[in-house]
Scaffold this active site. Structure first.
Site, mmCIF file in Angstrom:
data_model
loop_
_atom_site.group_PDB
_atom_site.id
_atom_site.type_symbol
_atom_site.label_atom_id
_atom_site.label_comp_id
_atom_site.label_asym_id
_atom_site.label_seq_id
_atom_site.Cartn_x
_atom_site.Cartn_y
_atom_site.Cartn_z
ATOM 1 N N ARG A 63 0.822 -1.201 0.000
ATOM 2 C CA ARG A 63 0.000 0.000 0.000
ATOM 3 C C ARG A 63 0.859 1.254 0.000
ATOM 4 O O ARG A 63 0.536 2.244 -0.658
ATOM 5 C CB ARG A 63 -0.943 -0.004 1.217
ATOM 6 C CG ARG A 63 -1.933 1.152 1.259
ATOM 7 C CD ARG A 63 -2.854 1.083 2.483
ATOM 8 N NE ARG A 63 -3.697 -0.097 2.447
ATOM 9 C CZ ARG A 63 -4.870 -0.139 1.807
ATOM 10 N NH1 ARG A 63 -5.305 0.917 1.130
ATOM 11 N NH2 ARG A 63 -5.597 -1.234 1.814
ATOM 12 N N HIS A 107 -19.341 9.916 1.109
ATOM 13 C CA HIS A 107 -19.667 8.582 1.629
ATOM 14 C C HIS A 107 -21.183 8.385 1.614
ATOM 15 O O HIS A 107 -21.925 9.272 2.061
ATOM 16 C CB HIS A 107 -19.120 8.426 3.055
ATOM 17 C CG HIS A 107 -19.359 7.084 3.640
ATOM 18 N ND1 HIS A 107 -18.647 5.960 3.254
ATOM 19 C CD2 HIS A 107 -20.247 6.655 4.563
ATOM 20 C CE1 HIS A 107 -19.086 4.914 3.923
ATOM 21 N NE2 HIS A 107 -20.058 5.304 4.729
ATOM 22 N N ASP A 139 -9.216 12.066 7.120
ATOM 23 C CA ASP A 139 -8.078 11.971 8.043
ATOM 24 C C ASP A 139 -7.623 10.514 8.024
ATOM 25 O O ASP A 139 -7.972 9.761 7.122
ATOM 26 C CB ASP A 139 -8.463 12.474 9.443
ATOM 27 C CG ASP A 139 -9.495 11.573 10.090
ATOM 28 O OD1 ASP A 139 -10.003 11.973 11.145
ATOM 29 O OD2 ASP A 139 -9.796 10.498 9.544
#
Ligand code: GRF
Length: 196
Positions: A63, A107, A139
């Site tokens: 990642r 979202h 965040d």
């Protein structure tokens, strides 16, 4: 306000931003569209004449390496704001730190209810009569950043995940276009919201 928008899917929310930015009065321009895969929504770059880039998550050893390449691609465009519009991938902390607070996400739930990758499915499974859409500052948590805008969306008795998600997206697109406008005209000050 120059935007880089990141997607993983069809980009219907991105399309709403592209259509809004075609209005000369709208103070935001999308300078590039990025994806973590060969997303269908990248075709919108062709349609609207916007450069695109793809940083396939599966091509990187981990990642962090993926995030470093994604960040390098984003920074080339020197955007004022990065918009996650259906990016179905968590950003590594280094990327969030580099972009925060000029990094927002949309979202399909009424956060803090139903965070994560399956917010629509989870709301259905919970049997709630209403869910929602939320725009947040990103965040290092999962969908737990400061909320910029959110609105309730009704769940209908025979909703499928798709029918509910489609109803949520109608609200989501409006909230996203408005949130970018509010940021561009200073009504929302991201520096006040950041908690990274
Ligand atoms: C949106 O509902 C977004 O909030 C969620 O995935 C959906 C993406 O839809 N993460 P689209 O690609 O904008 O059509």
């Amino acid at each position: 306000l120059s935007l880089v928008v990141l997607i993983s899917g069809g980009g219907s929310n991105l399309r709403s931003l592209l259509e809004a930015s075609e209005d000369a009065e709208y103070p935001a321009r999308i300078v590039a569209i990025g994806a973590d895969r060969d997303a269908d929504g990248l075709a919108l770059g062709e349609e609207f004449g916007i450069p695109t880039f793809s940083v396939p998550f599966t091509s990187f050893k981990d990642r962090a390496a993926w995030g470093d390449e994604l960040l390098a691609q984003i920074e080339q465009w020197k955007p004022d704001l990065v918009v996650l519009s259906g990016l179905m991938r968590l950003l590594p902390p280094r990327v969030v730190a580099a972009l925060s607070p000029n990094l927002i996400n949309t979202h399909p739930a009424y956060l803090p209810e139903f965070p994560g990758a399956h917010g629509v499915r989870d709301a259905l499974a919970a049997g709630v009569t209403e869910t929602g859409a939320s725009i947040i500052v990103v965040d290092n948590g999962v969908d737990d950043g400061p909320i910029i805008a959110q609105e309730r969306v009704a769940v209908h008795p025979h909703d499928s995940e798709t029918s509910l998600h489609d109803r949520i997206k109608i609200v989501e697109r409006r909230l996203l276009v408005q949130a970018v406008l509010d940021i561009a005209n200073g009504h929302v000050n991201l520096k006040e919201h950041s908690n990274v």
